[in-house]
Scaffold this active site. Structure first.
Site, mmCIF file in Angstrom:
data_model
loop_
_atom_site.group_PDB
_atom_site.id
_atom_site.type_symbol
_atom_site.label_atom_id
_atom_site.label_comp_id
_atom_site.label_asym_id
_atom_site.label_seq_id
_atom_site.Cartn_x
_atom_site.Cartn_y
_atom_site.Cartn_z
ATOM 1 N N GLY A 154 0.822 -1.217 0.000
ATOM 2 C CA GLY A 154 0.000 0.000 0.000
ATOM 3 C C GLY A 154 0.845 1.251 0.000
ATOM 4 N N LEU A 212 2.490 4.198 -2.856
ATOM 5 C CA LEU A 212 1.789 4.952 -3.898
ATOM 6 C C LEU A 212 1.216 4.034 -4.967
ATOM 7 C CD1 LEU A 212 4.202 7.969 -4.357
ATOM 8 C CD2 LEU A 212 1.875 8.027 -3.470
ATOM 9 N N ALA A 213 2.004 3.071 -5.405
ATOM 10 C CA ALA A 213 1.569 2.230 -6.519
ATOM 11 C C ALA A 213 0.362 1.383 -6.117
ATOM 12 C CB ALA A 213 2.731 1.341 -6.979
ATOM 13 N N HIS A 263 22.297 7.092 -4.206
ATOM 14 C CA HIS A 263 21.991 8.529 -4.208
ATOM 15 C C HIS A 263 23.227 9.299 -3.779
ATOM 16 C CE1 HIS A 263 20.092 12.372 -3.369
ATOM 17 N NE2 HIS A 263 19.010 11.937 -3.989
ATOM 18 N N SER A 271 17.528 15.272 0.127
ATOM 19 C CA SER A 271 16.914 15.266 -1.204
ATOM 20 C C SER A 271 17.696 16.088 -2.218
ATOM 21 C CB SER A 271 15.498 15.818 -1.103
ATOM 22 O OG SER A 271 15.021 16.170 -2.367
ATOM 23 N N ARG A 297 22.147 11.573 -11.207
ATOM 24 C CA ARG A 297 22.595 10.999 -9.941
ATOM 25 C C ARG A 297 23.833 10.133 -10.025
ATOM 26 N NH1 ARG A 297 16.827 9.782 -7.149
ATOM 27 N NH2 ARG A 297 16.489 12.004 -6.872
ATOM 28 N N HIS A 344 19.847 3.700 -2.696
ATOM 29 C CA HIS A 344 18.631 4.506 -2.667
ATOM 30 C C HIS A 344 17.455 3.919 -3.432
ATOM 31 C CE1 HIS A 344 16.226 8.087 -2.450
ATOM 32 N NE2 HIS A 344 16.257 8.290 -3.742
ATOM 33 N N ARG A 380 17.593 5.938 -12.633
ATOM 34 C CA ARG A 380 16.332 6.679 -12.559
ATOM 35 C C ARG A 380 16.595 8.171 -12.392
ATOM 36 N NH1 ARG A 380 13.350 8.792 -8.226
ATOM 37 N NH2 ARG A 380 14.516 7.726 -6.618
ATOM 38 N N SER A 385 10.187 8.624 -10.032
ATOM 39 C CA SER A 385 9.682 7.396 -9.431
ATOM 40 C C SER A 385 8.268 7.565 -8.892
ATOM 41 C CB SER A 385 10.606 6.937 -8.315
ATOM 42 O OG SER A 385 9.982 5.913 -7.597
HETATM 43 C C1 LIG Z 1 14.374 8.826 1.168
HETATM 44 C C2 LIG Z 1 13.755 8.686 -0.192
HETATM 45 C C3 LIG Z 1 13.342 9.823 -0.895
HETATM 46 C C4 LIG Z 1 12.758 9.706 -2.157
HETATM 47 N N1 LIG Z 1 12.370 10.843 -2.827
HETATM 48 C C5 LIG Z 1 11.793 10.722 -4.056
HETATM 49 C C6 LIG Z 1 11.363 11.890 -4.766
HETATM 50 O O1 LIG Z 1 11.489 13.012 -4.306
HETATM 51 N N2 LIG Z 1 10.794 11.720 -5.983
HETATM 52 C C7 LIG Z 1 10.614 10.475 -6.533
HETATM 53 O O2 LIG Z 1 10.067 10.394 -7.633
HETATM 54 N N3 LIG Z 1 11.005 9.363 -5.866
HETATM 55 C C8 LIG Z 1 11.598 9.454 -4.655
HETATM 56 N N4 LIG Z 1 12.001 8.307 -3.990
HETATM 57 C C9 LIG Z 1 11.644 7.002 -4.521
HETATM 58 C C10 LIG Z 1 10.194 6.681 -4.180
HETATM 59 O O3 LIG Z 1 9.867 7.180 -2.921
HETATM 60 C C11 LIG Z 1 9.895 5.193 -4.140
HETATM 61 O O4 LIG Z 1 10.413 4.595 -5.267
HETATM 62 C C12 LIG Z 1 8.403 4.952 -4.111
HETATM 63 O O5 LIG Z 1 7.811 5.625 -3.024
HETATM 64 C C13 LIG Z 1 8.067 3.473 -4.037
HETATM 65 O O6 LIG Z 1 6.665 3.337 -3.913
HETATM 66 P P1 LIG Z 1 5.970 1.922 -4.027
HETATM 67 O O7 LIG Z 1 4.507 2.171 -4.043
HETATM 68 O O8 LIG Z 1 6.540 1.163 -5.154
HETATM 69 O O9 LIG Z 1 6.380 1.130 -2.719
HETATM 70 P P2 LIG Z 1 6.505 1.532 -1.139
HETATM 71 O O10 LIG Z 1 6.034 2.891 -0.837
HETATM 72 O O11 LIG Z 1 7.878 1.145 -0.748
HETATM 73 O O12 LIG Z 1 5.461 0.567 -0.491
HETATM 74 C C14 LIG Z 1 5.649 -0.817 -0.429
HETATM 75 C C15 LIG Z 1 4.442 -1.431 0.221
HETATM 76 O O13 LIG Z 1 4.566 -2.840 0.189
HETATM 77 C C16 LIG Z 1 4.346 -3.374 1.460
HETATM 78 N N5 LIG Z 1 5.127 -4.617 1.561
HETATM 79 C C17 LIG Z 1 6.442 -4.803 1.336
HETATM 80 N N6 LIG Z 1 6.777 -6.086 1.541
HETATM 81 C C18 LIG Z 1 5.636 -6.729 1.891
HETATM 82 C C19 LIG Z 1 5.330 -8.063 2.260
HETATM 83 N N7 LIG Z 1 6.253 -9.037 2.304
HETATM 84 N N8 LIG Z 1 4.048 -8.357 2.590
HETATM 85 C C20 LIG Z 1 3.075 -7.390 2.579
HETATM 86 N N9 LIG Z 1 3.331 -6.121 2.239
HETATM 87 C C21 LIG Z 1 4.588 -5.797 1.905
HETATM 88 C C22 LIG Z 1 4.750 -2.288 2.423
HETATM 89 O O14 LIG Z 1 4.122 -2.449 3.666
HETATM 90 C C23 LIG Z 1 4.256 -1.057 1.674
HETATM 91 O O15 LIG Z 1 2.894 -0.846 1.935
HETATM 92 C C24 LIG Z 1 12.616 8.435 -2.731
HETATM 93 C C25 LIG Z 1 13.039 7.300 -2.040
HETATM 94 C C26 LIG Z 1 13.644 7.425 -0.793
HETATM 95 C C27 LIG Z 1 14.189 6.211 -0.130
#
Ligand SMILES: Cc1cc2nc3c(=O)[nH]c(=O)nc-3n(C[C@H](O)[C@H](O)[C@H](O)COP(=O)(O)OP(=O)(O)OC[C@H]3O[C@@H](n4cnc5c(N)ncnc54)[C@H](O)[C@@H]3O)c2cc1C
Ligand code: SF4
Ligand code: SF4
Ligand code: FES
Lengths: 662, 282
Positions: free
Chosen positions: A11, A13-14, A237, A251, A298, A366, A414, A419
């Site tokens: 849960g 963003l994606a 990063h 950032s 980067r 990162h 990236r 992202s």
């Molecule tokens: C510090 C930081 C700053 C960033 N800043 C930026 C930015 O400014 N701009 C940008 O574009 N990108 C940025 N990124 C990258 C971006 O934040 C991430 O790539 C993005 O948020 C990933 O989103 P997601 O929905 O794929 O997964 P996540 O937000 O990582 O969510 C993963 C989900 O899966 C669940 N999950 C994982 N494993 C399991 C399991 N085994 N069983 C059940 N649930 C599980 C977790 O509980 C969570 O709900 C940044 C990354 C970091 C680390």
């Protein structure tokens, strides 16, 4: 569709974007996450989210240029149709987030404000203070709560996804998961499963990622037969703040808002930074990359900072590698308005005010560009076919991957702020395809024979029982994790060498074997975090091994994957004519390398050998022809010249095209 | 920073943790001697305790259970009571804590939520309340309809701080009106029946400052405004804003410095007006 259900695992963003869109389409969704979804890793994103916009358009920007920057920044390793679709959806995604109430910063006139991020010359990045990820995630979390209240979404928070359930045709029909509170293991029938579980930074021990970013879920799909793409591409990063438990990100927006990176010209100059006059400061990014300055992509910034500290010995401190990231020339009011959140983090965790003192930073792991291999259906205009059930489908039918855990969008590197866009975009875009898949199904998963689900459940139950019964006092999971992190960080981050990689492959293999003897210090049946951690550690090994093997085999430099032994140096010729000659050879070599290595690694887990079988897949570069990335290379001008002549000649050679261009 | 404090010279420091093996079992204190290192926070202390696997008396113990994710004070997961103050474990730096209280560091779970195990508590009620007040912008569709309404810088600057609420619960722990609600499952009760009973119990208790502040956030959003009445009605029911005794404890402890009492005042005014409106509507 009334009896059918989709299981969304993750849960961030994606996962949230997919859930709300599916719910809007009338599909019933189960949403599972390790943490309450509002606490997902996406909240950490600070800087912003990209799209072409009205302001940049005035300066000549287009969605096409966003595509171009994305694939150029990614060193052409991503299929271009998905990247194109994403770039063209950018403005729509941001408009939607605006309508959902995201508190984006505003201009005087009330338009959305934008900032510039690395790897582009346009101000494409929309932002909400310095907590953009948090604001975006909350907006989606709220929408999902709305659907939950309406009965379309059921949440399973504090659940660990253990494996996909495959029927005898290999089609995904559900998941097995474990309740982290009661430790109950249960099967969930599902007519499609979407994995949105984020990155795998914890394989490196400490990184900028959150504690849930173990990659365990992706690894479990991989071990169940899903293919894994481009594992070797990990973004480091350039600017993080080293800490004992985590490497906290500073950032890129700090540089986007004018932050300057420098070191004292005199190694470890003992004076305080304010006392060092401008001419004794080495603004190495600005000097080496006059066009992009502090905002080079980067991978390049990372390598330069690493190089300045490790090879040139110019680290600010003697026993801890770091450089200055300086904001002190910008007014306090402006800093507070635009960067308040991230500066507060630095202040909170370092006890130093970055408005007064330059920050000390160093690169950290990162982002995982690689991830579960996912498919797409190409449209006639070179994008993706909307509503196709093939989009984002993994190699296992019925199992989808979106967000950071797919391998699709970012190639070898990236771009900043791309992202958050790819996460929301993939969530929204895949949902209609999944709904269409459900439409086409004849049988509901819940009505499959019960033994399919019971079998999967009891399988995992016995594994769990075995783990709990292991004799005490053997290997310690926390200790092994630390060792794994050290090996991976040393061999597979900024600079990669084959001797170190092959050494790391052996070491990780040994750690993997030792991990089979992990015993637990807690053998209870209630909220046993020891079990959950140990399981995720065990599943880190297949990904770590795949990453190392992919990196070892890839004898070239591409994006974040940098092997100095295979780097293509700049030109040395004194006269322009010499350099042009050299440039011809350089371009020949570049073309050869492209032929050989412009390919994604696609891995299949081989359980018997406990290693990855890797194949290579051609990349669809039909929209933007690959060209060399020449940021800062000596002789870039001449290479550029030779390259554009060749490109023009190729264009002419295409039958029918020649006439058109006259 | 740490160089100034006397704490850098110490080799170990004492940590006392209030443990509880399960919701049914009794709580008990356990003492740990933790080796001092520079730059530690409560997370690294708990990690050390986990990998050591024994208490200061040498007894083999199961690791202390606790929640965390982001480690940078944006997810709210790791909230607990540290030296008597509710805060995030990840941003609680050991050097500072030892300056406050050199003899020992005391960790306990939040008291206003049911304990799941050790320092892990069940904060479902926070999310339930967000549902109750419809804390979202009810857009017609997720299809492309162009940008949202234009907003002034001032509007953004007022909304942004409220939108930073990470549902951590510090404000609730501090609030004299927010009392713990713990519903235990009856023998043989189904999931649905149990959840229903839990929801009913939540609806009787105070909704809390954080939820009231979210109502203000959405009622001031140009689109959210359109259902302002519904949200205001929701905070005028049993357990609503009228319960707040204006003790202002909440605003003092919010780690995000959210102007909670300003929100409560705004929501209070809206509720008064709405109350009058409802009389005239009759
Ligand atoms: C510090 C930081 C700053 C960033 N800043 C930026 C930015 O400014 N701009 C940008 O574009 N990108 C940025 N990124 C990258 C971006 O934040 C991430 O790539 C993005 O948020 C990933 O989103 P997601 O929905 O794929 O997964 P996540 O937000 O990582 O969510 C993963 C989900 O899966 C669940 N999950 C994982 N494993 C399991 C399991 N085994 N069983 C059940 N649930 C599980 C977790 O509980 C969570 O709900 C940044 C990354 C970091 C680390
Ligand atoms: S002001 Fe109201 S909400 Fe805040 S602590 Fe006091 S009673 Fe609780
Ligand atoms: S208002 Fe502040 S203290 Fe209360 S839950 Fe939100 S962030 Fe935490
Ligand atoms: S771990 Fe997220 S707030 Fe502490």
């Amino acid at each position: 569709m009334s009896k059918q259900r989709v299981m969304v695992v993750g849960g961030g963003l994606a996962g949230l974007a997919a859930t709300m869109k599916l719910a809007e389409l009338g599909v019933n969704v189960d949403l599972m996450s390790l943490t309450p979804v509002k606490r997902s890793h996406s909240v950490c994103a600070q800087g912003g989210i990209n799209s072409c916009n009205d302001q940049t358009r005035l300066l000549g920007d287009t969605e096409w240029k966003h595509l171009d920057d994305t694939v150029y920044g990614g060193d052409f390793l991503q299929h271009q149709p998905p990247a194109k679709e994403m770039a063209y959806w950018g403005p729509k995604v941001i408009d939607l987030m605006d309508r959902l109430g995201v508190t984006f910063n505003r201009t005087e006139e009330g338009f959305m404000d934008r900032r510039r991020f690395g790897g582009t010359l346009y101000k494409r990045t929309a932002f909400a203070g310095a907590t953009t990820g948090q604001q975006l995630l909350y907006a989606l979390d709220e929408q999902v709560r709305r659907w939950e209240a309406a009965g379309k979404v059921t949440k399973y928070e504090h659940w660990d996804f253990l494996a996909p359930i495959l029927d005898d045709q290999g089609v995904c029909k559900g998941v097995v998961a474990q309740d982290l509170v009661s430790m109950e293991i249960r099967s969930f029938p599902a007519d499609a499963v979407i994995v949105a579980t984020g990155g795998c930074g914890l394989i490196f021990g400490r990184s900028t990622m959150s504690m849930a970013c173990t990659g365990s879920a992706a690894s479990r799909c991989y071990q169940a037969g899903a293919k894994y793409g481009n594992a070797e591409f990990i973004q480091v990063h350039p600017t993080a703040v080293p800490g004992a438990d985590k490497l906290r990100l500073m950032s890129e927006s700090a540089r986007g808002e004018g932050g300057r990176v420098w070191v004292p010209r005199k190694p470890q100059d003992p004076r305080s930074p304010h006392e060092i006059p401008a001419e004794e400061r080495y603004y190495f990014l600005e000097e080496r990359y006059p066009t992009y300055g502090n905002l080079v992509p980067r991978d390049i910034a990372t390598r330069e900072i690493f190089d300045i500290c490790v090879n040139e010995g110019l680290s600010v401190e003697a026993n801890k590698p770091c450089v200055y990231l300086d904001l002190t020339h910008i007014s306090r009011a402006e800093l507070d308005r635009k960067l308040g959140g991230i500066l507060a983090i630095y202040e909170k965790f370092q006890g130093v005010d970055p408005r007064e003192q330059p920050m000390k930073i160093f690169p950290a792991v990162h982002y995982s560009m690689g991830g579960l291999w996912a498919n797409y259906e190409k449209s006639e205009d070179g994008g993706m076919v909307a509503g196709s059930p093939i989009n984002q489908q993994t190699s296992l039918p019925g199992l989808y991957a979106i967000g950071e855990c797919d391998y699709h969008y970012h190639g070898a590197n990236r771009l900043g702020a791309n992202s958050l866009l790819s996460c929301i975009f993939t969530g929204l875009f895949c949902a209609p395809g999944v709904a269409n898949l459900l439409e086409s199904q004849e049988k509901v998963a819940a009505e499959y024979p019960g033994q399919l689900f019971d079998g999967a459940r009891s399988d995992h139950q016995s594994r769990q029982d075995e783990l709990l019964k292991r004799p005490a006092g053997k290997e310690n999971a926390y200790q092994l994790h630390q060792e794994l992190g050290e090996v991976m960080t040393k061999a597979a981050t900024v600079v990669r060498r084959n001797d170190q990689l092959s050494d790391a492959i052996d070491k990780v293999d040994e750690l993997h074997k030792r991990s089979q003897h992990c015993s637990l210090s807690d053998t209870g049946q209630w909220t046993n975090q020891n079990v959950t951690f140990t399981k995720s550690l065990l599943d880190m090994f297949p990904l770590a091994k795949t990453l190392l093997k992919g990196a070892f085999q890839r004898d070239e430099c591409r994006g974040a994957h940098y092997k100095p032994d295979f780097a293509m140096p700049g030109l040395e010729g004194k006269t322009s004519a010499d350099r042009i000659k050299e440039a011809e050879l350089w371009c020949d070599r570049f073309e050869e390398n492209t032929k050989k290595w412009l390919k994604s690694s696609v891995a299949t887990w081989n359980e018997a050998k406990s290693e990855a079988d890797i194949e290579y897949e051609d990349v669809d570069t039909s929209l933007v022809p690959p060209r060399p990335r020449l940021y800062g290379l000596v002789g870039a001008e001449e290479i550029e010249q030779v390259w554009s002549q060749r490109a023009a000649a190729k264009q002419e050679a295409v039958p029918g095209k020649a006439n058109l261009s006259t | 920073m740490s160089n100034h404090s006397s704490t850098t010279k110490r080799k170990t420091f004492a940590v006392r943790v209030l443990r509880k093996d399960s919701p049914e079992s009794e709580s008990y204190w356990e003492r740990h001697d933790v080796e001092y290192e520079p730059d530690m926070n409560i997370i690294s202390v708990l990690q050390k305790i986990a990998s050591k696997g024994e208490s200061s008396s040498g007894k083999k113990i199961a690791p202390v259970a606790w929640d965390c994710n982001c480690l940078e004070e944006v997810c709210g997961a790791c909230t607990m009571v540290v030296n008597g103050k509710t805060r995030q474990a990840c941003s609680s730096l050991i050097d500072r804590l030892l300056e406050e209280s050199p003899s020992e560091i005391v960790l306990s779970p939040m008291s206003k939520f049911p304990v799941v195990r050790d320092l892990v508590v069940d904060r479902k009620r926070i999310f339930h309340n967000l549902k109750k007040v419809k804390a979202w912008v009810p857009v017609d569709t997720y299809s492309d309809m162009g940008p949202g309404p234009k907003q002034s810088r001032q509007q953004q600057e007022e909304a942004y701080p409220l939108s930073e609420c990470m549902s951590c619960g510090c404000c609730l722990e501090a609030c004299p009106q927010y009392l713990k609600i713990e519903v235990t499952r009856k023998n043989g009760e189904t999931d649905e029946a149990f959840e229903q009973r839990q929801k009913e119990a939540y609806d009787k208790g105070f909704i809390g400052a954080n939820t009231i502040s979210q109502v203000v956030l959405f009622n001031n959003n140009p689109t959210g405004q359109m259902n302002a009445k519904e949200r205001t009605d929701a905070i005028m029911q049993e357990g609503g804003i009228q319960i707040c005794g204006n003790a202002q404890n909440c605003v003092a402890v919010c780690p995000k410095e959210i102007p909670l009492t300003t929100s409560i005042a705004k929501a209070g005014r809206a509720a008064t007006i709405r109350g009058l409106q409802r009389i005239f509507d009759k």
